[in-house]
Design a protein around this motif. Structure first.
Motif, PDB file in Angstrom:
ATOM      1  N   ILE A   9       0.930  -1.375   0.056  1.00 13.91           N
ATOM      2  CA  ILE A   9       0.201  -0.061  -0.167  1.00 13.91           C
ATOM      3  C   ILE A   9       0.729   1.236   0.083  1.00 13.91           C
ATOM      4  N   THR A  10       0.343   2.238  -0.660  1.00 13.99           N
ATOM      5  CA  THR A  10       1.135   3.462  -1.012  1.00 13.99           C
ATOM      6  C   THR A  10       0.976   4.508   0.255  1.00 13.99           C
ATOM      7  N   LYS A  11       1.953   5.293   0.499  1.00 10.65           N
ATOM      8  CA  LYS A  11       1.809   6.414   1.598  1.00 10.65           C
ATOM      9  C   LYS A  11       0.397   7.042   1.257  1.00 10.65           C
ATOM     10  N   SER A  12      -0.125   7.791   2.290  1.00 10.36           N
ATOM     11  CA  SER A  12      -1.399   8.410   2.181  1.00 10.36           C
ATOM     12  C   SER A  12      -1.021   9.677   1.416  1.00 10.36           C
ATOM     13  N   ALA A  13      -1.941   9.771   0.245  1.00 11.52           N
ATOM     14  CA  ALA A  13      -1.650  11.131  -0.648  1.00 11.52           C
ATOM     15  C   ALA A  13      -2.564  12.113  -0.466  1.00 11.52           C
ATOM     16  N   THR A  14      -2.044  13.298  -0.448  1.00  8.96           N
ATOM     17  CA  THR A  14      -2.791  14.461  -0.545  1.00  8.96           C
ATOM     18  C   THR A  14      -2.804  15.052  -2.040  1.00  8.96           C
ATOM     19  N   TYR A  15      -3.680  15.733  -2.093  1.00 12.31           N
ATOM     20  CA  TYR A  15      -3.919  16.594  -3.467  1.00 12.31           C
ATOM     21  C   TYR A  15      -2.354  17.184  -4.144  1.00 12.31           C
ATOM     22  N   GLU A  16      -1.616  17.743  -3.097  1.00  9.54           N
ATOM     23  CA  GLU A  16      -0.406  18.309  -3.453  1.00  9.54           C
ATOM     24  C   GLU A  16       0.667  17.744  -2.677  1.00  9.54           C
ATOM     25  N   TYR A  17       1.810  17.855  -3.143  1.00  9.30           N
ATOM     26  CA  TYR A  17       3.208  17.096  -2.598  1.00  9.30           C
ATOM     27  C   TYR A  17       3.014  17.978  -1.132  1.00  9.30           C
ATOM     28  N   ARG A  18       3.657  17.213  -0.133  1.00 10.13           N
ATOM     29  CA  ARG A  18       3.655  18.056   1.117  1.00 10.13           C
ATOM     30  C   ARG A  18       5.201  17.352   1.795  1.00 10.13           C
ATOM     31  N   GLU A  19       6.058  18.484   2.315  1.00  8.12           N
ATOM     32  CA  GLU A  19       7.184  18.336   3.016  1.00  8.12           C
ATOM     33  C   GLU A  19       7.051  17.366   4.139  1.00  8.12           C
ATOM     34  N   GLY A  20       5.715  17.817   4.991  1.00  5.46           N
ATOM     35  CA  GLY A  20       5.548  17.065   6.193  1.00  5.46           C
ATOM     36  C   GLY A  20       6.108  17.870   7.394  1.00  5.46           C
ATOM     37  N   ASN A  21       6.069  17.443   8.467  1.00  7.41           N
ATOM     38  CA  ASN A  21       6.553  18.345   9.777  1.00  7.41           C
ATOM     39  C   ASN A  21       8.061  18.230   9.707  1.00  7.41           C
ATOM     40  N   PRO A  22       8.590  18.998  10.675  1.00  8.90           N
ATOM     41  CA  PRO A  22       9.991  19.082  11.028  1.00  8.90           C
ATOM     42  C   PRO A  22      10.381  17.943  11.799  1.00  8.90           C
ATOM     43  N   SER A  23      11.772  17.736  11.587  1.00  8.84           N
ATOM     44  CA  SER A  23      12.334  16.430  12.185  1.00  8.84           C
ATOM     45  C   SER A  23      12.968  16.854  13.463  1.00  8.84           C
ATOM     46  N   PRO A  24      13.171  16.063  14.408  1.00 11.81           N
ATOM     47  CA  PRO A  24      12.985  14.648  14.368  1.00 11.81           C
ATOM     48  C   PRO A  24      11.162  14.310  14.376  1.00 11.81           C
ATOM     49  N   ARG A  25      10.787  13.712  13.639  1.00  3.62           N
ATOM     50  CA  ARG A  25       9.273  13.474  13.643  1.00  3.62           C
ATOM     51  C   ARG A  25       8.996  11.991  13.698  1.00  3.62           C
ATOM     52  N   TYR A  26       9.984  11.037  13.950  1.00  2.00           N
ATOM     53  CA  TYR A  26       9.627   9.586  14.177  1.00  2.00           C
ATOM     54  C   TYR A  26      10.785   8.920  14.838  1.00  2.00           C
ATOM     55  N   LEU A  27      10.326   8.298  16.158  1.00  2.00           N
ATOM     56  CA  LEU A  27      11.359   7.541  16.818  1.00  2.00           C
ATOM     57  C   LEU A  27      10.975   6.206  17.280  1.00  2.00           C
ATOM     58  N   PRO A  28      11.680   5.288  17.372  1.00  2.00           N
ATOM     59  CA  PRO A  28      11.506   4.084  18.002  1.00  2.00           C
ATOM     60  C   PRO A  28      11.520   4.365  19.510  1.00  2.00           C
ATOM     61  N   LEU A  29      10.689   3.886  20.606  1.00  2.40           N
ATOM     62  CA  LEU A  29      10.894   4.039  21.802  1.00  2.40           C
ATOM     63  C   LEU A  29      11.704   2.775  22.483  1.00  2.40           C
ATOM     64  N   PRO A  30      12.065   3.128  23.755  1.00  2.00           N
ATOM     65  CA  PRO A  30      12.932   2.151  24.444  1.00  2.00           C
ATOM     66  C   PRO A  30      12.208   0.878  24.855  1.00  2.00           C
ATOM     67  N   SER A  31      13.018  -0.067  24.890  1.00  4.27           N
ATOM     68  CA  SER A  31      12.753  -1.763  25.150  1.00  4.27           C
ATOM     69  C   SER A  31      11.798  -2.261  24.560  1.00  4.27           C
ATOM     70  N   GLY A  32      11.660  -1.814  22.978  1.00  2.00           N
ATOM     71  CA  GLY A  32      10.725  -2.553  22.220  1.00  2.00           C
ATOM     72  C   GLY A  32       9.509  -2.186  22.375  1.00  2.00           C
ATOM     73  N   LEU A  33       8.850  -1.193  22.972  1.00  2.00           N
ATOM     74  CA  LEU A  33       7.605  -0.822  23.415  1.00  2.00           C
ATOM     75  C   LEU A  33       6.730  -0.270  22.076  1.00  2.00           C
ATOM     76  N   GLY A  34       7.545   0.313  21.241  1.00  2.00           N
ATOM     77  CA  GLY A  34       6.845   0.507  20.176  1.00  2.00           C
ATOM     78  C   GLY A  34       7.535   1.984  19.248  1.00  2.00           C
ATOM     79  N   SER A  35       6.580   2.981  18.839  1.00  2.00           N
ATOM     80  CA  SER A  35       7.027   4.012  18.241  1.00  2.00           C
ATOM     81  C   SER A  35       6.242   5.165  18.473  1.00  2.00           C
ATOM     82  N   ILE A  36       6.852   6.447  18.172  1.00  2.00           N
ATOM     83  CA  ILE A  36       5.902   7.410  18.158  1.00  2.00           C
ATOM     84  C   ILE A  36       6.248   8.409  16.876  1.00  2.00           C
TER      85      ILE A  36
END
Ligand code: RRO
Length: 312
Positions: free
Chosen positions: A42-69
């Motif tokens: 499945i492709t990334k959710s598309a919007t009508y126009e290109y989007r840069e997205g939010n500023p980084s850091p914007r994804y991180l795995p969380l400690p001890s394999g809990l998951g991610s934000i």
């Protein structure tokens, strides 16, 4: 054993694929998905126009394999890029193609759906009602009236079988209300449960700082910490949407969680955080693990245990 499944009338050689947003923004990502042992993509959710997205850091795995934000903020190439990908896709390959659309307004969703319908492609549209990370844009899935209004416009326009990506619900009344709405639309043939658990906050103990930059650190939670919320949503909709299908997503790190998703009622299972952390070889590993579980338990196909979770 047989890991094959069907979703929206299309055959998948196995039930696993990527959660939208992971390994699917560019053609390079999507090629990795095609080359992997996934059963679909499945492709990334598309919007009508290109989007840069939010500023980084914007994804991180969380400690001890809990998951991610994450608070990616819908970075994507714009819908025409994915329409072009869909036009050039090799539909004679074994993997069906799903296209995720996440317009910033109903008008944008209408324009994108019209363009895909006009192209008459054998891909399946999935409308994302649950992005938690665009400042000022509430999740449509939490506004039942707006969601029904959107479906009243989109379902007749799409005509063919399609799906929706849902946020997690936490109240039985919300499962009931949402399911009553979905049951009004015959060509809404599946729901994908769940998107990330919206607006968590991860704080680093040492630095006393939020871990991600957008929205003062608020972002969607994924991975093992959302497994039980995901299973509840899969099973709640499996029970309430007879004749429709559920795609399970949330908390898959191994074959064991895939098995649980199928017991809860999933027809296919997507992988987000674990794919992001491990890369596309995750599909071969988890297919093998699920195969071993099914052999040990004496199941030959997914149908033999799908939705068959026992209750006390
Ligand atoms: O891009 C994102 O921030 C994002 C989206 Br569109 C979504 O649906 N779910 C998510 O966790 N992140």
């Amino acid at each position: 054993v047989d890991l094959s499944t069907k979703v929206a009338g299309l055959s998948l050689p196995n039930l696993l694929f990527n959660a939208s947003g992971v390994c699917c923004q560019t053609e390079t990502d999507l090629k990795l998905m095609i080359e992997s042992e996934s059963g679909s993509l499945i492709t990334k959710s598309a919007t009508y126009e290109y989007r840069e997205g939010n500023p980084s850091p914007r994804y991180l795995p969380l400690p001890s394999g809990l998951g991610s934000i994450n608070s990616m903020g819908l970075p994507n190439e714009g819908y025409e890029y994915y329409l072009n990908f869909a036009k050039n896709y090799d539909y004679s390959s074994k993997k069906p193609l799903f296209i995720s659309l996440s317009g910033l307004s109903l008008a944008d969703n209408v324009k994108m759906c019209e363009a895909f319908v006009a192209a008459e492609l054998p891909c399946v549209l999935e409308v994302n009602f649950s992005c938690p990370n665009v400042p000022g844009k509430p999740q449509l899935g939490y506004d039942m009236e707006a969601m029904e209004s959107a479906l009243n416009v989109l379902a007749p326009l799409i005509k063919k079988p399609f799906g929706v990506k849902l946020p997690p619900y936490f109240d039985i009344a919300h499962f009931d209300t949402a399911a009553t709405i979905f049951n009004k639309f015959d060509n809404l043939v599946y729901v994908t449960c769940i998107n990330s658990v919206g607006n968590g906050l991860a704080i680093d103990f040492e630095t006393e700082s939020a871990l991600i930059k957008p929205k003062d650190g608020f972002g969607g939670l994924g991975g093992l910490m959302v497994l039980n919320t995901a299973l509840a949503n899969v099973n709640a909709f499996y029970r309430r949407l007879p004749g429709k299908q559920v795609i399970g997503v949330g908390g898959v790190t191994s074959g064991k969680e895939v098995f649980l998703h199928v017991l809860a009622g999933a027809s296919a299972v997507q992988i987000g955080t674990t794919l992001k952390e491990e890369g596309p070889t995750v599909f071969a590993r988890i297919n093998k693990e699920l195969t071993d579980i099914m052999i040990a338990k004496g199941y030959k196909s997914l149908d033999e245990f799908r939705g068959k979770v026992k209750t006390l």
